[in-house]
Write a protein that holds these residues in place. Structure first.
Motif, mmCIF file in Angstrom:
data_model
loop_
_atom_site.group_PDB
_atom_site.id
_atom_site.type_symbol
_atom_site.label_atom_id
_atom_site.label_comp_id
_atom_site.label_asym_id
_atom_site.label_seq_id
_atom_site.Cartn_x
_atom_site.Cartn_y
_atom_site.Cartn_z
ATOM 1 N N THR A 96 2.212 8.240 -6.275
ATOM 2 C CA THR A 96 1.087 7.412 -6.709
ATOM 3 C C THR A 96 0.959 7.432 -8.234
ATOM 4 O O THR A 96 0.760 6.389 -8.859
ATOM 5 N N ASP A 115 0.841 -1.183 0.000
ATOM 6 C CA ASP A 115 0.000 0.000 0.000
ATOM 7 C C ASP A 115 0.884 1.244 0.000
ATOM 8 O O ASP A 115 1.833 1.344 0.792
ATOM 9 N N ALA A 166 3.158 12.491 -2.162
ATOM 10 C CA ALA A 166 2.352 11.266 -2.222
ATOM 11 C C ALA A 166 1.581 11.182 -3.542
ATOM 12 O O ALA A 166 1.498 10.113 -4.152
ATOM 13 N N ASP A 191 4.482 6.033 4.949
ATOM 14 C CA ASP A 191 4.570 6.201 6.404
ATOM 15 C C ASP A 191 5.812 5.540 6.990
ATOM 16 O O ASP A 191 6.334 5.994 8.003
ATOM 17 N N ASN A 215 0.405 4.334 0.940
ATOM 18 C CA ASN A 215 0.411 5.122 2.180
ATOM 19 C C ASN A 215 1.205 4.445 3.289
ATOM 20 O O ASN A 215 1.927 5.105 4.027
ATOM 21 N N GLU A 216 1.092 3.133 3.377
ATOM 22 C CA GLU A 216 1.880 2.387 4.361
ATOM 23 C C GLU A 216 3.368 2.510 4.050
ATOM 24 O O GLU A 216 4.197 2.709 4.945
#
Length: 123
Positions: free
Chosen positions: A52, A20, A48, A26, A22-23
């Motif tokens: 993406t 993922d 981000a 992070d 976002n994971e």
């Protein structure tokens, strides 16, 4: 505290699309992260979005670290990445990065510059 490495971040964020986004972000980039490339600075949200968008265009990639060092919160690294795009084209670039870590070891800021390299099969 383990400090992030840009080679690990590239693999997780750009080349291993099963993760993922976002994971992956992070794991390597602090909430107040800024990214400067070619004179343009992106905040974490804009970074981000860019990641993406690029991730959807990358079929596979590899990174080779040439030099890497850190001194306290300061970080410097030079690498070559080779990417095969979804359309079959390839990109090969050498990148130099300078930046700083957040207190938790993730990147707080990175500035990069680079240049295209000929493909391995070029004469």
């Amino acid at each position: 505290m383990n400090q992030a490495r840009i080679s690990d971040a590239l693999r997780a964020v750009a080349f291993e699309s099963a993760l993922d986004v976002n994971e992956a972000l992070d794991s390597f980039y602090a909430p107040d992260y800024t990214h400067r490339s070619d004179g343009k600075t992106l905040d974490r949200a804009a970074f981000a979005e860019m990641v993406t968008r690029m991730r959807s265009q990358i079929a596979s990639g590899a990174v080779t670290v040439l030099d890497e060092l850190h001194d306290g919160p300061r970080y410097a690294e030079r690498h070559v990445y080779e990417i095969t795009m979804a359309d079959g084209s390839t990109v090969r670039r050498e990148i130099a990065i300078f930046g700083e870590f957040a207190e938790d070891g993730r990147f707080r800021h990175l500035s990069e510059t680079g240049f295209d390299l000929p493909s391995d099969d070029a004469s």
